[in-house]
Each structure stands twice: as C-alpha cells, then as structure tokens.
Design a protein around this motif. Structure first.
Motif, mmCIF file in Angstrom:
data_model
loop_
_atom_site.group_PDB
_atom_site.id
_atom_site.type_symbol
_atom_site.label_atom_id
_atom_site.label_comp_id
_atom_site.label_asym_id
_atom_site.label_seq_id
_atom_site.Cartn_x
_atom_site.Cartn_y
_atom_site.Cartn_z
ATOM 1 N N THR A 4 0.849 -1.201 0.000
ATOM 2 C CA THR A 4 0.000 0.000 0.000
ATOM 3 C C THR A 4 0.881 1.246 0.000
ATOM 4 O O THR A 4 1.759 1.380 0.865
ATOM 5 N N SER A 117 -1.610 8.608 -7.966
ATOM 6 C CA SER A 117 -1.580 7.202 -7.549
ATOM 7 C C SER A 117 -2.765 6.424 -8.114
ATOM 8 O O SER A 117 -3.915 6.882 -8.049
ATOM 9 N N GLU A 118 -2.462 5.243 -8.630
ATOM 10 C CA GLU A 118 -3.559 4.420 -9.162
ATOM 11 C C GLU A 118 -4.244 3.626 -8.065
ATOM 12 O O GLU A 118 -5.369 3.164 -8.232
ATOM 13 N N THR A 119 -3.553 3.441 -6.955
ATOM 14 C CA THR A 119 -4.169 2.704 -5.839
ATOM 15 C C THR A 119 -4.328 3.652 -4.645
ATOM 16 O O THR A 119 -3.580 4.626 -4.518
ATOM 17 N N PRO A 120 -5.308 3.366 -3.784
ATOM 18 C CA PRO A 120 -5.549 4.267 -2.650
ATOM 19 C C PRO A 120 -4.315 4.385 -1.756
ATOM 20 O O PRO A 120 -3.626 3.406 -1.485
ATOM 21 N N GLY A 147 -7.011 6.988 0.757
ATOM 22 C CA GLY A 147 -7.673 5.708 1.035
ATOM 23 C C GLY A 147 -7.984 5.555 2.510
ATOM 24 O O GLY A 147 -9.084 5.149 2.899
#
Ligand code: BDR
Ligand code: CA
Length: 316
Positions: A4, A117-120, A147
C-alpha cells in the motif's frame, strides 16, 4: 499482495523516528513521501530530522517535503524539547543525509502524489494535523483520494498529556484538528486510550539494539524518552504513540475501533484541544471517525520490536 502506498506526515520527534523506521521495516507498505510539520520542535529541525532518519535506514531516496511552520490560527504555545531533547531526537547527532529537501511545499507534494496514484494511498499523520487541514482546504479533490487517514492524537477517556484535557498533536493546532475530524475522509483516530497502555520496555529496546547499528541508534534516541518517563512518571518503559499509529496504518485492524462522532474544543479556555468523543452511540454520520478503543498491547510491542530487529539485522 502489492504494498500500500504510504505517506507519513510528521514532526520528528523520538516516537516519530521509530514510526518512520517501522514503516521502512514493513513490506505491507511502500513509503512514498514524508511531509514535515511544526510540532515537537520547529519545522526546520523536524525536516532535518526526517531526512536524517531516512538516511539512517538507507532510504534517503524517499522524498521529504516541508510543510506548515505554524498552526492555522494561533501559534503553538510551546514545543516539546523537554520530552524529545533540544533537537528532537534525544540529543543523538545522526549523520546528515546526502538528500536535499524536496522543493515543493508539503501540500503540493502530497496532492500530486494522491492525484497520480492508481491505488488508494494511506496517510499517517503523527504530528499536529496542520498539513492535512491545509490539504483539505486547498486540494479537496486530492484529499478525497486518501484511502485511509490514520491520525495519532486525541483522547476519548484518558484526559490529556499536555493539559488535563488535551493531547499534544490536537493541542498544538486545535483549529486544524477540528477541520480534519470534520472531513469525510475515511479516518482512524489513534489516541491516548490505546497508546498509553502500550509500553515498550527496556527488554524490548535491548533486543533491537543488539540486532545491528540501526537498532542501537534507535535505542540511543529512545534514551531521552526513557529518562523523561522515569523522571516525570516514575516508569521504566516508554510510550511510542506514533509507532502504534503506524502499526494500524501497516496492518489495518490491529486496533479495535468504533465509529464515533468527535468534535474538538477550539475555545480558548481550559478545555482547548480536547477531543470530545461521543461514546453514547455508534455513528453513521459521514464525518464520523473510527476511534481506536482497544489494543492488544503486548502484541503491538512485539510487532514493533521484531520489525525493528529485522530492519537492523538487514542493514547489518
Ligand atoms: C504525540 O505528541 C508528540 O510529542 C509525539 O510525537 C506524539 O505524536 C503524543 O501525544
Ligand atoms: Ca509526533
């Protein structure tokens, strides 16, 4: 599983330094950015300390962007040199980092990272929350992409640690805290209720001190904290508040949380900086936060000690 992305907003600070090292020791997270704030010592010193702690761990590649030098409305009444040592790292003189400070203001660096960012992204704020409040005000579209926001600060039922009512990070900037706790970002509040019972003792410190030079340096930094705890409270262990917040950021669900409505006392009286946690009900309000209410303290301490020992052994 992919790590993460993580940002730490911090005012190193002895327990902040431990928290940064814990994040670097943890494969579940990828520390992408450190932003600094006024708090335990002044901004120039917290920024220098952040650079040096990253360098200690061999990670001077992680950018450090400097943020707020002061609180939003009223200047922070005093720093915490008596707790953390004059330079914030317990009087230990870490070698300077070869890296320079990121030229971007902290909120710009944070907003750019969140938007790209592509992810949280998890944001762990372990100093006064001024930078987070500024992000909410200036880049709401970026803040909406957080996120998880893991905040160290406040207290539901343990009173304060700076005044009878207030915990340090909230006391340092109550107006920022009110803004942050009034936002709709998914938030976990890690306060004194769970940090105070979680005590790192000398046996644990000795374990990572023996694992290698990075561990020995972390132990030397903690000595000031130990001395302060012994002289102020007569205890032989230390409460590393910020490291517990990072544990929750790294391993969600470590702490037992309940969704509550929380407001901050921003009056200028004796209650200034108090977090008023409504424990009568579980809230479904969009601004409610997950308040950490229970902790397995021995397990949390073991997590910290074993991760720091691994990091120290790896760095040899
Ligand atoms: C908080 O205050 C600071 O002194 C510590 O670094 C921690 O973030 C605990 O109240
Ligand atoms: Ca801190």
């Amino acid at each position: 599983m992919a790590a993460t992305p993580l940002v730490i907003d911090t005012d190193p600070g002895i327990d902040d330094a431990l928290a940064i090292l814990l994040a670097l020791a943890s494969p579940e997270v990828d520390l992408r950015l450190v932003t600094t704030t006024h708090g335990n010592v002044d901004l120039a010193q917290t920024t220098e300390n952040a650079l040096r702690v990253l360098h200690l761990a061999g990670r001077s590649d992680v950018p450090v962007a400097a943020g707020a030098a002061e609180s939003l409305v009223y200047a922070q009444p005093e720093r915490a040199g008596h707790v953390h040592g004059r330079t914030g790292l317990g009087g230990v003189d870490l070698p300077p980092s070869p890296a320079a400070v990121d030229p971007r203001p902290a909120v710009v660096a944070l907003a750019e990272l969140l938007l790209a960012s592509e992810t949280p992204v998890t944001v762990a704020a372990i100093g006064p929350w001024t930078n987070v409040a500024l992000l909410l005000a200036t880049y709401p579209e970026a803040a909406a992409r957080i996120g998880r926001l893991v905040l160290m600060g406040g207290s539901a039922g343990r009173g304060g640690n700076v005044t009878a009512a207030a915990e340090f990070n909230v006391w340092a900037d109550p107006e920022a805290a009110a803004r942050v706790l009034g936002a709709t970002v998914p938030t976990v509040l890690v306060g004194l209720d769970v940090t105070l019972p979680t005590v790192l003792d000398e046996g644990g410190i000795a374990r990572f001190a023996a694992a290698g030079p990075v561990g020995a340096t972390a132990a030397a930094i903690l000595q000031q904290y130990l001395d302060h705890a012994r002289s102020s409270y007569g205890t032989t262990g230390v409460v590393v508040h910020d490291a517990l917040a990072l544990t929750e950021a790294i391993a969600p669900g470590t702490l037992g949380t309940v969704r509550r409505d929380v407001v901050v006392d921003t009056t200028r009286g004796a209650g200034r900086g108090q977090t008023l946690v409504d424990r009568r009900t579980v809230s479904d309000s969009p601004t409610a936060v997950d308040v950490a209410e229970t902790v397995d303290s021995p397990a949390a301490v073991e997590f910290l000690v074993s991760r720091l020992s691994d990091l120290a052994a790896r760095r040899g």
